[in-house]
Design a protein around this motif. Structure first.
Motif, mmCIF file in Angstrom:
data_model
loop_
_atom_site.group_PDB
_atom_site.id
_atom_site.type_symbol
_atom_site.label_atom_id
_atom_site.label_comp_id
_atom_site.label_asym_id
_atom_site.label_seq_id
_atom_site.Cartn_x
_atom_site.Cartn_y
_atom_site.Cartn_z
ATOM 1 N N CYS A 24 44.002 -11.253 -1.082
ATOM 2 C CA CYS A 24 43.023 -10.334 -0.490
ATOM 3 C C CYS A 24 41.805 -11.090 0.037
ATOM 4 O O CYS A 24 41.256 -10.755 1.095
ATOM 5 N N GLY A 25 41.387 -12.119 -0.703
ATOM 6 C CA GLY A 25 40.267 -12.925 -0.235
ATOM 7 C C GLY A 25 40.582 -13.642 1.063
ATOM 8 O O GLY A 25 39.760 -13.678 1.992
ATOM 9 N N ILE A 26 41.779 -14.231 1.161
ATOM 10 C CA ILE A 26 42.182 -14.916 2.401
ATOM 11 C C ILE A 26 42.276 -13.923 3.551
ATOM 12 O O ILE A 26 41.833 -14.195 4.675
ATOM 13 N N GLY A 27 42.848 -12.744 3.285
ATOM 14 C CA GLY A 27 42.963 -11.739 4.337
ATOM 15 C C GLY A 27 41.626 -11.268 4.831
ATOM 16 O O GLY A 27 41.420 -11.099 6.049
ATOM 17 N N ALA A 28 40.685 -11.048 3.901
ATOM 18 C CA ALA A 28 39.352 -10.607 4.311
ATOM 19 C C ALA A 28 38.615 -11.696 5.073
ATOM 20 O O ALA A 28 37.933 -11.436 6.074
ATOM 21 N N ALA A 29 38.742 -12.944 4.584
ATOM 22 C CA ALA A 29 38.052 -14.041 5.262
ATOM 23 C C ALA A 29 38.617 -14.298 6.654
ATOM 24 O O ALA A 29 37.878 -14.677 7.585
ATOM 25 N N ALA A 30 39.928 -14.094 6.813
ATOM 26 C CA ALA A 30 40.553 -14.319 8.109
ATOM 27 C C ALA A 30 40.402 -13.126 9.050
ATOM 28 O O ALA A 30 40.824 -13.191 10.207
ATOM 29 N N GLY A 31 39.823 -12.037 8.565
ATOM 30 C CA GLY A 31 39.622 -10.867 9.417
ATOM 31 C C GLY A 31 40.883 -10.057 9.655
ATOM 32 O O GLY A 31 40.974 -9.327 10.652
ATOM 33 N N GLN A 37 49.533 -7.297 5.674
ATOM 34 C CA GLN A 37 49.390 -8.752 5.802
ATOM 35 C C GLN A 37 48.798 -9.348 4.537
ATOM 36 O O GLN A 37 49.219 -10.424 4.090
ATOM 37 N N TRP A 38 47.822 -8.671 3.961
ATOM 38 C CA TRP A 38 47.265 -9.144 2.692
ATOM 39 C C TRP A 38 48.343 -9.203 1.624
ATOM 40 O O TRP A 38 48.421 -10.148 0.836
ATOM 41 N N GLY A 39 49.197 -8.173 1.584
ATOM 42 C CA GLY A 39 50.257 -8.147 0.590
ATOM 43 C C GLY A 39 51.272 -9.258 0.778
ATOM 44 O O GLY A 39 51.747 -9.850 -0.202
ATOM 45 N N LEU A 40 51.626 -9.538 2.024
ATOM 46 C CA LEU A 40 52.584 -10.610 2.277
ATOM 47 C C LEU A 40 52.018 -11.967 1.869
ATOM 48 O O LEU A 40 52.730 -12.813 1.308
ATOM 49 N N ILE A 41 50.740 -12.180 2.141
ATOM 50 C CA ILE A 41 50.099 -13.433 1.716
ATOM 51 C C ILE A 41 50.102 -13.530 0.198
ATOM 52 O O ILE A 41 50.405 -14.590 -0.384
#
Length: 341
Positions: A24-31, A37-41
Motif C-alpha cells: 500500500c505504501g508503494i502504491g500510494a507513493a507511486a500514485g 494494483q496495490w493488492g498485486l504488489i
C-alpha cells in the motif's frame, strides 16, 4: 541433512501483514489509484518475502514448499476477491430497490425512464422457462449418463460421448439459432417461453450428462456385484441400488445445470422476445425473463431508474441461483450414504 530450524506458525500472517503495508505504501507513493494494483504488489511482496525468509531460516527445500503453498493462497484470494466484490457491489446497488412492490408488479404502463415498475413478470417467466427446460433436459441427461456408464460399449457410446463433449462448448447463441430455424421457422410455431426453454434444454443436457456420469462412476462396483449375486436384474439394480446411492451428486449436477442456464440472455432474446406485461402461459406469446429484463433496463442511456431496476433484478437473480446451490447442497448431504460407526 535435517535441521531443527523452523519458522513459527504465525510467520505467514506477519509476512502477509507486512507485505500489505509495504504494498500500500508503494502504491500510494507511486500514485497508483487502483487498489487492485496495490493488492498485486502486496501479493508479489508476500511471495518473495516469504520465500527469502524461509530460505534464510529453514533452507531452500522448505522454502520451496512454503512458496508453493503461498502461491495457492494467493491464487485462492485472487479468485475469491472478485466474486465477493461483485456480490457486495450488487447488494449495494440493488438492495434499495428490492421490496414487495418491486417483486409483485410488472412494467406494464410504466415509462422506462420513470420510477416504479417491478420484475414479477420477468421472475415468473424465468421460473417457467427454467422449469420447462429442466423437465426436458434432466431425464434425457440422466438416461444418457446411465447408458454411457452401465450399458455403453463400442462405437455408439464413443459417438455419444463425443457429441456430449461438443455440446458442452456450444455457445448459447448457436442453440438459439438452431431452435429458431427448426421450431419457429421450419415448423411454424410462434415465439414463446417454451421456445426459449428448448434452447435452454440443449445447453443443459451436456452438463447433466457429464455430472451424472461422474457420480455413477463413483458408485462402488461391489454394490452392483452384490445385487447381481442375489439374482436382481440389471435394470432393477440400477433403479434400486445405483441411482439412490448417487442421487445426492446427481441432484447437485442438475442444480448446477439449472444455475448455468438461468442467466442466459441470447436464446431468450431470439426466441421469447420479452414483454412488459405478465404472461403466465409459456406456450403462447412473448414472455419476459430476468436476464433480458436486466439488459433492457440497463440499455436505456442515462436512466437512473432503469439502472436501479437492473441492479435490483440482478440481485434477485443472484439470490435465486444461490438458493438453488444451497438446496442442492442440502439434498446432497441429506441423501449421501451414511457410514456405520
Amino acid at each position: 541433512m535435517l535441521t531443527a530450524n523452523r519458522l513459527p506458525r504465525w510467520t505467514p500472517a506477519v509476512v502477509a501483514a507486512g507485505s500489505i503495508a509495504v504494498g500500500c505504501g508503494i502504491g500510494a507513493a507511486a500514485g497508483l489509484r487502483s487498489h487492485l494494483q496495490w493488492g498485486l504488489i502486496s501479493a508479489l511482496l508476500f511471495l518473495v518475502g516469504g520465500y527469502l525468509i524461509s530460505a534464510r531460516v529453514e533452507g531452500r527445500r522448505q522454502a520451496k514448499d512454503r512458496f508453493a503453498t503461498s502461491v495457492v493462497w494467493v491464487a485462492f484470494i485472487l479468485a475469491v476477491v472478485p466474486l465477493v466484490s461483485l456480490t457486495v457491489y450488487t447488494i449495494q446497488q440493488g438492495i434499495g430497490v428490492v421490496n414487495g412492490n418491486f417483486l409483485s408488479h410488472s412494467m406494464k404502463g410504466v415509462i422506462q425512464s420513470g420510477p416504479g415498475g417491478g420484475i414479477y413478470h420477468a421472475l415468473l417467466g424465468t421460473l417457467q422457462q427454467v422449469a420447462l427446460a429442466t423437465l426436458m433436459a434432466a431425464p434425457l441427461g440422466l438416461l444418457t449418463a446411465v447408458y454411457l456408464v452401465e450399458y455403453g460399449r463400442g462405437r455408439l457410446a464413443k459417438a455419444v460421448t463425443f457429441f456430449v463433449d461438443v455440446m458442452t462448448g456450444v455457445p448459447s447463441i448457436v442453440a438459439g439459432l438452431f431452435i429458431l430455424s427448426l421450431w419457429n421457422l421450419a415448423l411454424g410455431f410462434s415465439y414463446s417461453g417454451f421456445s426459449g426453454s428448448l434452447a435452454l434444454a440443449i445447453l443443459m443436457i451436456p452438463v447433466v450428462v457429464r455430472s451424472t456420469e461422474e457420480m455413477l462412476k463413483l458408485v462402488p462396483n461391489e454394490l452392483r456385484e452384490a445385487s447381481y449375486a442375489l439374482g436382481v436384474p440389471k435394470w432393477k439394480t440400477i433403479l434400486r441400488i445405483v441411482l439412490p446411492t448417487a442421487i445426492g451428486g446427481i441432484t447437485t449436477g442438475v442444480m448446477l445445470a439449472v444455475a448455468r442456464i438461468t442467466g442466459e440472455t441470447a436464446p431468450v432474446m431470439m426466441l421469447v422476445f420479452g414483454a412488459d406485461y405478465i404472461n403466465s402461459n409459456p406456450f403462447d406469446g412473448p414472455q419476459q425473463s430476468l436476464p433480458m429484463y436486466i439488459w433492457q433496463q440497463y440499455s436505456v442511456v442515462n436512466n437512473d431508474f432503469g439502472y436501479a431496476r437492473a441492479w435490483g433484478a440482478a440481485l434477485v437473480l443472484i439470490a435465486f441461483v444461490m438458493g438453488l446451490n444451497l438446496i442442492a447442497r442440502g439434498i446432497a448431504r441429506w441423501r449421501s450414504p451414511k457410514g456405520g460407526h
